[in-house]
Design a protein around this motif. Sequence first.
Motif, PDB file in Angstrom:
ATOM      1  N   GLU A   1       0.644  -1.530  -0.374  1.00 32.44           N
ATOM      2  CA  GLU A   1       0.314   0.179  -0.076  1.00 32.44           C
ATOM      3  C   GLU A   1       0.630   1.180   0.118  1.00 32.44           C
ATOM      4  O   GLU A   1       0.364   2.118  -0.679  1.00 32.44           O
ATOM      5  CB  GLU A   1      -1.364   0.334   0.954  1.00 32.44           C
ATOM      6  CG  GLU A   1      -2.127  -0.799   1.436  1.00 32.44           C
ATOM      7  CD  GLU A   1      -2.777  -1.144   2.349  1.00 32.44           C
ATOM      8  OE1 GLU A   1      -2.875  -0.436   3.934  1.00 32.44           O
ATOM      9  OE2 GLU A   1      -3.951  -1.904   2.359  1.00 32.44           O
TER      10      GLU A   1
ATOM     11  N   LYS B   1       0.967   2.942  -5.628  1.00 32.09           N
ATOM     12  CA  LYS B   1      -0.094   3.080  -6.237  1.00 32.09           C
ATOM     13  C   LYS B   1      -0.983   2.547  -7.045  1.00 32.09           C
ATOM     14  O   LYS B   1      -2.526   2.030  -6.458  1.00 32.09           O
ATOM     15  CB  LYS B   1      -0.301   4.032  -6.878  1.00 32.09           C
ATOM     16  CG  LYS B   1       0.547   5.436  -6.115  1.00 32.09           C
ATOM     17  CD  LYS B   1       0.411   6.951  -7.762  1.00 32.09           C
ATOM     18  CE  LYS B   1       0.717   8.043  -6.292  1.00 32.09           C
ATOM     19  NZ  LYS B   1       0.715   9.114  -7.072  1.00 32.09           N
TER      20      LYS B   1
ATOM     21  N   ASP C   1     -10.777  -1.494   1.325  1.00 34.71           N
ATOM     22  CA  ASP C   1     -10.602  -0.192   0.668  1.00 34.71           C
ATOM     23  C   ASP C   1      -9.570  -0.762  -0.619  1.00 34.71           C
ATOM     24  O   ASP C   1      -9.301   0.271  -1.256  1.00 34.71           O
ATOM     25  CB  ASP C   1      -9.800   0.265   1.947  1.00 34.71           C
ATOM     26  CG  ASP C   1      -8.724  -0.456   2.341  1.00 34.71           C
ATOM     27  OD1 ASP C   1      -8.538  -1.149   2.524  1.00 34.71           O
ATOM     28  OD2 ASP C   1      -7.540   0.881   2.515  1.00 34.71           O
ATOM     29  N   TRP C   2      -8.939  -1.990  -1.001  1.00 30.92           N
ATOM     30  CA  TRP C   2      -8.729  -2.348  -2.091  1.00 30.92           C
ATOM     31  C   TRP C   2      -9.187  -2.071  -3.235  1.00 30.92           C
ATOM     32  O   TRP C   2     -10.800  -2.690  -2.923  1.00 30.92           O
ATOM     33  CB  TRP C   2      -7.689  -3.643  -2.274  1.00 30.92           C
ATOM     34  CG  TRP C   2      -6.656  -3.118  -1.131  1.00 30.92           C
ATOM     35  CD1 TRP C   2      -6.412  -2.268  -0.452  1.00 30.92           C
ATOM     36  CD2 TRP C   2      -5.560  -4.253  -1.573  1.00 30.92           C
ATOM     37  NE1 TRP C   2      -4.960  -2.141   0.245  1.00 30.92           N
ATOM     38  CE2 TRP C   2      -4.071  -3.810  -0.336  1.00 30.92           C
ATOM     39  CE3 TRP C   2      -4.925  -5.622  -1.569  1.00 30.92           C
ATOM     40  CZ2 TRP C   2      -3.079  -4.553  -0.151  1.00 30.92           C
ATOM     41  CZ3 TRP C   2      -4.597  -6.028  -1.111  1.00 30.92           C
ATOM     42  CH2 TRP C   2      -3.523  -5.624  -0.402  1.00 30.92           C
TER      43      TRP C   2
ATOM     44  N   CYS D   1      -5.648  -1.047  -7.811  1.00 29.86           N
ATOM     45  CA  CYS D   1      -6.090   0.272  -6.487  1.00 29.86           C
ATOM     46  C   CYS D   1      -5.857   0.323  -5.084  1.00 29.86           C
ATOM     47  O   CYS D   1      -7.044   0.307  -4.981  1.00 29.86           O
ATOM     48  CB  CYS D   1      -6.494   0.971  -7.246  1.00 29.86           C
ATOM     49  SG  CYS D   1      -6.251   0.982  -9.173  1.00 29.86           S
TER      50      CYS D   1
ATOM     51  N   GLN E   1      -6.012   2.823  -1.810  1.00 31.05           N
ATOM     52  CA  GLN E   1      -6.046   4.296  -1.640  1.00 31.05           C
ATOM     53  C   GLN E   1      -4.954   4.593  -0.883  1.00 31.05           C
ATOM     54  O   GLN E   1      -3.616   3.958   0.097  1.00 31.05           O
ATOM     55  CB  GLN E   1      -6.904   3.979  -0.687  1.00 31.05           C
ATOM     56  CG  GLN E   1      -7.999   3.079  -0.715  1.00 31.05           C
ATOM     57  CD  GLN E   1      -9.094   4.027  -1.667  1.00 31.05           C
ATOM     58  OE1 GLN E   1      -8.720   5.345  -1.503  1.00 31.05           O
ATOM     59  NE2 GLN E   1     -10.084   3.780  -2.796  1.00 31.05           N
TER      60      GLN E   1
END
Length: 280
Positions: free
Chosen positions: A204, A208, A237-238, A247, A249
């Motif tokens: 993370e 990015k 949250d991915w 992507c 966060q």
Amino acid sequence: WCSKQFPPNHMKHPFVDNLRNNIDMANLANAQSLLTELNSKVDAGDIEGGKNLLSQLKIAILDFPVESIDFVNITISALELGVLLSVADDGDMESFSRNLAQVKPYYSRTTSSTDRKCHILGLNLMHLLVENQLSEFHAELEKFTPSEASHKYIAYPIMLERQLMVGSYDEVLRATSEIPDGSYSYFVTSLMQTVRDNIADCLEVAYKTMSVESAVKMMRLESVKELMEYVEECRDDWIVEGGDMLCFQPAVGGSKASDVPSMKLISQSLSYATELERIV
């Protein structure tokens, strides 16, 4: 007069001694029989049957003569099997800790270092490692002799801890396929989850975006499906774009120097100094 009628307490009583010895021999034979049966249950994976026999043995242990090395050895063997049963019972850590705490004092009464003893103490190291109790982990290391520390059951968690400390997560994951005994599997599975969480934290921060295939490889997962399950359970949250790209966060920014209310703190400090000067 009394001394003539009744022998002093310290004098031997052959009949009483023989009776006690006969009782001890009977208890020893019964305990040996229960221990043999318990060992068979553990080898066969009969957890419930093993737990019942262990309960019987623990009751019998209460009447063991404390000075008999034969009874001490039976007690140690029974409690060691209790530790193994706890691990096999879906990782019953409450029972694991209880049996371990009970067997440790008996280890101090014997000078020998058996494979089973190293096995049990190695499992304890794995437990401390998984729970991140590193100070307790290193305290336990101080108690081992050089021969014990080099034993496969103890050397394995030592090696894992060293790899974790230097961040060699890839080496840790590789070592999980080289466990010294099946009883280590429970702890290794928990440790793998911890390592994967740490790798995910690094991803993370460092990236990015990343391809799904690369993420599977870096996290040492078996398939894309396994990665998707991990994302759903642990990293909601991915964002998965197009089914082949991850992507991340942006990380929440830490405190910057400009965020510190320096003028306010200086003003408060000066105010405190002024008040102290007035008091003095």
